[in-house]
Design a protein around this motif. Sequence first.
Motif, PDB file in Angstrom:
ATOM      1  N   LEU A   1       0.818  -1.209   0.000  1.00 54.92           N
ATOM      2  CA  LEU A   1       0.000   0.000   0.000  1.00 54.92           C
ATOM      3  C   LEU A   1       0.857   1.267   0.000  1.00 54.92           C
ATOM      4  CD1 LEU A   1      -2.889   1.184   0.215  1.00 54.92           C
ATOM      5  CD2 LEU A   1      -2.549   1.254   2.669  1.00 54.92           C
ATOM      6  N   PHE A   2       2.059   1.183   0.535  1.00 50.92           N
ATOM      7  CA  PHE A   2       2.895   2.372   0.682  1.00 50.92           C
ATOM      8  C   PHE A   2       3.854   2.580  -0.482  1.00 50.92           C
ATOM      9  CE2 PHE A   2       2.098   1.145   5.242  1.00 50.92           C
ATOM     10  CZ  PHE A   2       1.148   2.123   5.450  1.00 50.92           C
TER      11      PHE A   2
ATOM     12  N   VAL B   1      -8.637  13.125  -9.396  1.00 48.00           N
ATOM     13  CA  VAL B   1      -8.836  12.651  -8.027  1.00 48.00           C
ATOM     14  C   VAL B   1      -9.482  11.274  -8.024  1.00 48.00           C
ATOM     15  CG1 VAL B   1     -10.097  13.067  -5.875  1.00 48.00           C
ATOM     16  CG2 VAL B   1      -8.954  14.959  -7.028  1.00 48.00           C
ATOM     17  N   PHE B   2     -10.535  11.086  -8.791  1.00 50.43           N
ATOM     18  CA  PHE B   2     -11.304   9.842  -8.743  1.00 50.43           C
ATOM     19  C   PHE B   2     -10.882   8.813  -9.772  1.00 50.43           C
ATOM     20  CE2 PHE B   2     -14.319  12.877  -6.819  1.00 50.43           C
ATOM     21  CZ  PHE B   2     -14.426  12.264  -5.593  1.00 50.43           C
ATOM     22  N   GLY B   3     -10.161   9.218 -10.796  1.00 50.93           N
ATOM     23  CA  GLY B   3      -9.767   8.271 -11.836  1.00 50.93           C
ATOM     24  C   GLY B   3     -10.909   8.003 -12.795  1.00 50.93           C
ATOM     25  N   ASP B   4     -10.688   7.053 -13.678  1.00 54.14           N
ATOM     26  CA  ASP B   4     -11.721   6.671 -14.645  1.00 54.14           C
ATOM     27  C   ASP B   4     -12.843   5.916 -13.942  1.00 54.14           C
ATOM     28  OD1 ASP B   4     -10.343   7.786 -16.753  1.00 54.14           O
ATOM     29  OD2 ASP B   4      -9.200   5.942 -17.124  1.00 54.14           O
ATOM     30  N   SER B   5     -14.017   5.936 -14.547  1.00 56.04           N
ATOM     31  CA  SER B   5     -15.155   5.250 -13.941  1.00 56.04           C
ATOM     32  C   SER B   5     -14.973   3.738 -13.934  1.00 56.04           C
ATOM     33  CB  SER B   5     -16.448   5.630 -14.667  1.00 56.04           C
ATOM     34  OG  SER B   5     -16.354   5.256 -16.028  1.00 56.04           O
ATOM     35  N   ASN B   6     -14.148   3.191 -14.832  1.00 57.03           N
ATOM     36  CA  ASN B   6     -13.927   1.744 -14.833  1.00 57.03           C
ATOM     37  C   ASN B   6     -12.992   1.314 -13.701  1.00 57.03           C
ATOM     38  OD1 ASN B   6     -11.594   2.778 -15.869  1.00 57.03           O
ATOM     39  ND2 ASN B   6     -11.611   1.584 -17.747  1.00 57.03           N
ATOM     40  N   GLN B   7     -12.367   2.249 -13.000  1.00 60.59           N
ATOM     41  CA  GLN B   7     -11.505   1.939 -11.862  1.00 60.59           C
ATOM     42  C   GLN B   7     -12.207   2.205 -10.532  1.00 60.59           C
ATOM     43  OE1 GLN B   7      -8.264   4.590 -12.588  1.00 60.59           O
ATOM     44  NE2 GLN B   7      -7.095   3.068 -13.724  1.00 60.59           N
ATOM     45  N   LEU B   8     -13.515   2.328 -10.558  1.00 61.73           N
ATOM     46  CA  LEU B   8     -14.255   2.730  -9.365  1.00 61.73           C
ATOM     47  C   LEU B   8     -14.019   1.778  -8.196  1.00 61.73           C
ATOM     48  CD1 LEU B   8     -16.325   4.649  -8.073  1.00 61.73           C
ATOM     49  CD2 LEU B   8     -18.097   3.110  -8.902  1.00 61.73           C
ATOM     50  N   PHE B   9     -14.138   0.473  -8.432  1.00 59.42           N
ATOM     51  CA  PHE B   9     -14.008  -0.483  -7.329  1.00 59.42           C
ATOM     52  C   PHE B   9     -12.575  -0.538  -6.801  1.00 59.42           C
ATOM     53  CE2 PHE B   9     -17.881  -2.072  -9.415  1.00 59.42           C
ATOM     54  CZ  PHE B   9     -18.743  -1.899  -8.339  1.00 59.42           C
ATOM     55  N   SER B  10     -11.590  -0.431  -7.679  1.00 60.45           N
ATOM     56  CA  SER B  10     -10.210  -0.430  -7.197  1.00 60.45           C
ATOM     57  C   SER B  10      -9.921   0.841  -6.410  1.00 60.45           C
ATOM     58  CB  SER B  10      -9.223  -0.592  -8.350  1.00 60.45           C
ATOM     59  OG  SER B  10      -9.309   0.503  -9.235  1.00 60.45           O
ATOM     60  N   ASN B  11     -10.515   1.965  -6.813  1.00 65.44           N
ATOM     61  CA  ASN B  11     -10.336   3.209  -6.059  1.00 65.44           C
ATOM     62  C   ASN B  11     -11.017   3.129  -4.693  1.00 65.44           C
ATOM     63  OD1 ASN B  11      -8.863   4.381  -8.098  1.00 65.44           O
ATOM     64  ND2 ASN B  11     -10.597   5.497  -8.960  1.00 65.44           N
ATOM     65  N   ILE B  12     -12.209   2.541  -4.647  1.00 66.43           N
ATOM     66  CA  ILE B  12     -12.907   2.375  -3.369  1.00 66.43           C
ATOM     67  C   ILE B  12     -12.104   1.455  -2.455  1.00 66.43           C
ATOM     68  CG2 ILE B  12     -14.958   1.376  -2.282  1.00 66.43           C
ATOM     69  CD1 ILE B  12     -16.567   2.490  -4.660  1.00 66.43           C
TER      70      ILE B  12
ATOM     71  N   LEU C   1      -8.847   0.927  -2.533  1.00 61.47           N
ATOM     72  CA  LEU C   1      -7.647   1.652  -2.112  1.00 61.47           C
ATOM     73  C   LEU C   1      -7.986   2.671  -1.026  1.00 61.47           C
ATOM     74  CD1 LEU C   1      -4.640   2.196  -2.510  1.00 61.47           C
ATOM     75  CD2 LEU C   1      -5.265   3.850  -4.275  1.00 61.47           C
ATOM     76  N   GLY C   2      -9.112   3.356  -1.158  1.00 56.76           N
ATOM     77  CA  GLY C   2      -9.535   4.306  -0.119  1.00 56.76           C
ATOM     78  C   GLY C   2      -9.831   3.615   1.191  1.00 56.76           C
ATOM     79  N   LEU C   3     -10.502   2.471   1.135  1.00 52.05           N
ATOM     80  CA  LEU C   3     -10.798   1.707   2.343  1.00 52.05           C
ATOM     81  C   LEU C   3      -9.513   1.209   2.998  1.00 52.05           C
ATOM     82  CD1 LEU C   3     -12.909   0.386   4.208  1.00 52.05           C
ATOM     83  CD2 LEU C   3     -12.891  -1.569   2.668  1.00 52.05           C
ATOM     84  N   ALA C   4      -8.588   0.698   2.197  1.00 50.69           N
ATOM     85  CA  ALA C   4      -7.316   0.212   2.731  1.00 50.69           C
ATOM     86  C   ALA C   4      -6.524   1.360   3.357  1.00 50.69           C
ATOM     87  CB  ALA C   4      -6.507  -0.458   1.625  1.00 50.69           C
TER      88      ALA C   4
ATOM     89  N   TYR D   1      -6.284   5.039  10.216  1.00 54.63           N
ATOM     90  CA  TYR D   1      -7.102   5.262  11.411  1.00 54.63           C
ATOM     91  C   TYR D   1      -6.406   4.847  12.704  1.00 54.63           C
ATOM     92  CZ  TYR D   1     -11.079   5.588  14.501  1.00 54.63           C
ATOM     93  OH  TYR D   1     -11.897   5.917  15.543  1.00 54.63           O
ATOM     94  N   PRO D   2      -5.772   3.660  12.767  1.00 47.89           N
ATOM     95  CA  PRO D   2      -5.079   3.322  14.015  1.00 47.89           C
ATOM     96  C   PRO D   2      -3.943   4.286  14.354  1.00 47.89           C
ATOM     97  CG  PRO D   2      -5.406   1.356  12.702  1.00 47.89           C
ATOM     98  CD  PRO D   2      -5.793   2.521  11.850  1.00 47.89           C
ATOM     99  N   ALA D   3      -3.245   4.773  13.335  1.00 52.86           N
ATOM    100  CA  ALA D   3      -2.174   5.737  13.593  1.00 52.86           C
ATOM    101  C   ALA D   3      -2.746   7.052  14.121  1.00 52.86           C
ATOM    102  CB  ALA D   3      -1.365   5.970  12.320  1.00 52.86           C
TER     103      ALA D   3
END
Length: 159
Positions: free
Chosen positions: A34-35, A122-133, A135-138, A144-146
């Motif tokens: 992720l980093f 910022v959001f990328g292409d619409s076909n990358q929606l799930f990968s962006n979501i 990545l945002g969740l990850a 959050y713990p930090a």
Amino acid sequence: MVTVDPSEIQQLKGIALSLVIALIANSFFYIFGLFTFPKQKLDKEERLSFFLPIKALIIFLIGPLIIIPSITSLWFMLNGWDNPETLPVYTETWLHIIGIWLAFTLFMAFLFLLEPSTRKTVFGDSNQLFSNIFLGLATWLAAYPAVLLVGNSFAYGIY
């Protein structure tokens, strides 16, 4: 002999627990890459300005830090109540929910008002929606713990 306040022990336990959770979460996401930075170079028109995230952060914080305390104080003033030191848990919970909703609404309005090219960056292409979501969740799960650790440490320092 030194006496230790039980609430101080609870705060230290909270700091230790948030440190362990932050280390585990960030180690997990480090292992899964992720980093790492993307390998592709961004075009000049795809790069965001430095101040865009600063503006977004300010807008995101306006709701919980300025508007909600102002509304709460105004509500108490209009009803002729004294501002209590602490609010009941029920009231605090609703104020937090309203604050989260307000911050989210202001932030979404900010994103809606961006130029279309900036929104696409910022959001990328619409076909990358799930990968962006994902990545945002990850990113949230790693950050959050930090943030919790830093918040608990500041609370202990203030205490």
